[in-house]
Design a protein around this motif. Structure first.
Motif, short mmCIF file in Angstrom:
data_model
loop_
_atom_site.label_atom_id
_atom_site.label_comp_id
_atom_site.label_asym_id
_atom_site.label_seq_id
_atom_site.Cartn_x
_atom_site.Cartn_y
_atom_site.Cartn_z
N ILE A 239 0.83 -1.20 0.00
CA ILE A 239 0.00 0.00 0.00
C ILE A 239 0.87 1.25 0.00
N LEU A 240 1.91 1.25 0.81
CA LEU A 240 2.82 2.41 0.85
C LEU A 240 3.51 2.62 -0.49
N THR A 241 3.98 1.54 -1.10
CA THR A 241 4.64 1.64 -2.40
C THR A 241 3.66 2.12 -3.46
N SER A 242 2.43 1.63 -3.41
CA SER A 242 1.42 2.06 -4.37
C SER A 242 1.08 3.53 -4.19
N SER A 243 0.99 3.98 -2.94
CA SER A 243 0.66 5.38 -2.68
C SER A 243 1.77 6.31 -3.15
N GLN A 244 3.01 5.87 -3.01
CA GLN A 244 4.15 6.68 -3.42
C GLN A 244 4.46 6.52 -4.90
N THR A 245 3.81 5.54 -5.55
CA THR A 245 4.08 5.17 -6.95
C THR A 245 5.56 4.91 -7.19
N ALA A 246 6.24 4.44 -6.16
CA ALA A 246 7.66 4.16 -6.28
C ALA A 246 8.10 3.25 -5.14
N ALA A 247 9.10 2.41 -5.41
CA ALA A 247 9.68 1.54 -4.39
C ALA A 247 10.99 2.16 -3.91
N ASP A 248 11.00 2.63 -2.68
CA ASP A 248 12.17 3.27 -2.10
C ASP A 248 12.67 2.38 -0.97
N ALA A 249 13.75 1.65 -1.23
CA ALA A 249 14.25 0.68 -0.26
C ALA A 249 14.68 1.33 1.05
N ASN A 250 15.11 2.57 0.99
CA ASN A 250 15.61 3.24 2.19
C ASN A 250 14.50 3.82 3.06
N ASN A 251 13.42 4.27 2.45
CA ASN A 251 12.41 5.03 3.19
C ASN A 251 11.06 4.36 3.33
N THR A 252 10.74 3.36 2.52
CA THR A 252 9.44 2.69 2.64
C THR A 252 9.37 1.95 3.97
N GLY A 253 8.39 2.31 4.78
CA GLY A 253 8.22 1.67 6.08
C GLY A 253 9.25 2.04 7.11
N LEU A 254 9.95 3.16 6.89
CA LEU A 254 10.98 3.57 7.84
C LEU A 254 10.34 3.98 9.16
N PHE A 255 10.80 3.38 10.26
CA PHE A 255 10.33 3.63 11.62
C PHE A 255 8.87 3.20 11.85
N ILE A 256 8.26 2.51 10.89
CA ILE A 256 6.87 2.11 11.08
C ILE A 256 6.75 1.06 12.18
N GLU A 257 7.84 0.31 12.43
CA GLU A 257 7.80 -0.67 13.51
C GLU A 257 7.64 0.01 14.87
N LEU A 258 8.23 1.21 15.01
CA LEU A 258 8.12 1.94 16.26
C LEU A 258 6.69 2.44 16.46
N ASP A 259 6.08 2.96 15.39
CA ASP A 259 4.69 3.42 15.48
C ASP A 259 3.76 2.25 15.82
N ALA A 260 4.02 1.10 15.23
CA ALA A 260 3.18 -0.07 15.50
C ALA A 260 3.30 -0.50 16.97
N ILE A 261 4.51 -0.53 17.48
CA ILE A 261 4.71 -0.90 18.88
C ILE A 261 4.05 0.12 19.80
N LEU A 262 4.19 1.40 19.48
CA LEU A 262 3.55 2.45 20.29
C LEU A 262 2.03 2.29 20.28
N ALA A 263 1.47 1.97 19.11
CA ALA A 263 0.03 1.78 19.02
C ALA A 263 -0.43 0.62 19.90
N VAL A 264 0.34 -0.45 19.92
CA VAL A 264 0.01 -1.62 20.74
C VAL A 264 0.07 -1.26 22.22
N VAL A 265 1.13 -0.53 22.60
CA VAL A 265 1.30 -0.16 24.01
C VAL A 265 0.22 0.81 24.46
N ILE A 266 -0.07 1.80 23.62
CA ILE A 266 -1.14 2.75 23.96
C ILE A 266 -2.47 2.03 24.12
N GLY A 267 -2.69 1.00 23.32
CA GLY A 267 -3.93 0.25 23.38
C GLY A 267 -4.08 -0.63 24.59
#
Length: 344
Positions: A239-267
């Protein structure tokens, strides 16, 4: 339900924080909750929050099940990048990139590769016995390099109309990303709350040894949750690659693991494993994305977004802590005693 029970609920403070952020947005931008229909699609700040927060929500759902087993998956951001790189490379190398069949092959291959990566993480944790944070850190570090090898160090532009539909298309006016996120939450909820799987996950997280002694196949269960987490990361990466219309190996999903963990902890899900809350994770993901939107709406420089995110997470976690619950209970008891003494 009494006010005491409502306040003591683990979802109370995350929902309260979400409401506070929404009030701030309304004050800064009076038309914040306005939703319009343009060319058959819904538009508005609320729709943007749901669409932009969908990848984080999907990964957070998979992360919830992993954390419930006393694990953690730091490699989801790299899996996002790998899935996007695989799909983009296949589409770019196809003689007919706009073909629906080409897009389906690209998506299927990317998901298959990600499932293998999930098995890898699960095997390191369940079979070899490596600590989850170390086992997934391996793929977190190497995954970006794998994505770079696939893209040959370049940012691959995806011009496929059928692939772009994944990130920018709508179904009955609702963004496709939001629909996929809703299906993910519903599927995980049905799978874990309408079957014994959820009880097995909680049992394994609370006491793995006792779970094995009762006949629960803890190894297979651990591999399963890591595979599911990799699956959610792959879909989010597509979905991220489709939204950006490009595959960026360095920036796609960068730090998203931290946001996911924060969402779980907040929940309200404990990092120590055991009981978990998928609805809490949904609220947590909405808090994270609404906070980002609030920063932009109020006019705060984006460079300090991480600071405000850390502040909000800290406040919510402090309000959810057992110590805070003890202080609130003691305060209510003192008030009750005072109310009894005053009339007499």
């Amino acid at each position: 339900m009494t006010l005491k029970k409502i306040v003591s609920s683990r979802l109370f403070w995350p929902i309260a924080m979400l409401v506070i952020l929404a009030i701030i947005d309304v004050i800064a931008f009076p038309g914040f909750f306005t939703i319009q229909i343009r060319e058959g699609a819904l538009y508005g700040s609320v729709v943007d929050i749901l669409r932009n927060g969908s990848p984080t929500l999907m990964i957070a759902v998979g992360m919830t099940l992993v954390i419930a087993t006393q694990g953690i998956d730091l490699s989801v951001g790299s899996v996002c990048a790998i899935a996007g790189a695989v799909a983009a490379a296949i589409i770019l190398g196809s003689p007919n990139p706009d073909s629906v069949s080409t897009t389906l092959v690209a998506i299927g291959t990317a998901i298959a590769v990600s499932l293998v990566l999930g098995v890898w993480n699960g095997a390191l944790v369940a079979v070899i016995g490596i600590q989850p944070i170390v086992a997934t850190l391996i793929l977190m570090t190497a995954g970006r390099g794998i994505a770079m090898l696939i893209t040959e160090g370049q940012i691959i532009t995806v011009s496929s109309a059928s692939f772009r539909y994944l990130g920018s298309g709508v179904i009955f006016g609702v963004p496709v990303a939001v629909v996929i996120a809703a299906i993910t939450v519903a599927f995980a909820g049905l799978l874990t709350r309408r079957t014994a799987l959820g009880m097995f996950i909680e049992s394994t997280g609370i006491n793995p040894k006792a779970s094995r002694m009762t006949g629960i196949r803890a190894r297979g269960l651990l591999i399963l949750v890591y595979v599911f987490c990799a699956l959610t990361a792959a879909v989010a990466g597509l979905i991220l690659t489709s939204s950006q219309t490009a595959a960026d190996a360095n920036n796609t999903g960068l730090f998203i693991e931290l946001d996911a963990i924060l969402a779980v902890v907040i929940g309200g899900t404990s990092l120590m494993g055991g009981r978990y809350s998928l609805w809490g994770t949904v609220v947590g993901a909405l808090v994270i994305q609404t906070l980002v939107t609030t920063v932009y709406t109020v006019g705060i420089p984006p460079i300090v977004t991480m600071v405000f995110k850390a502040a909000v997470v800290t406040i919510v976690c402090l309000l959810q802590s057992p110590k805070t619950a003890e202080y609130l209970s003691a305060w209510r008891r003192r008030r009750a005693r005072t109310a009894e003494v005053v009339p007499s």
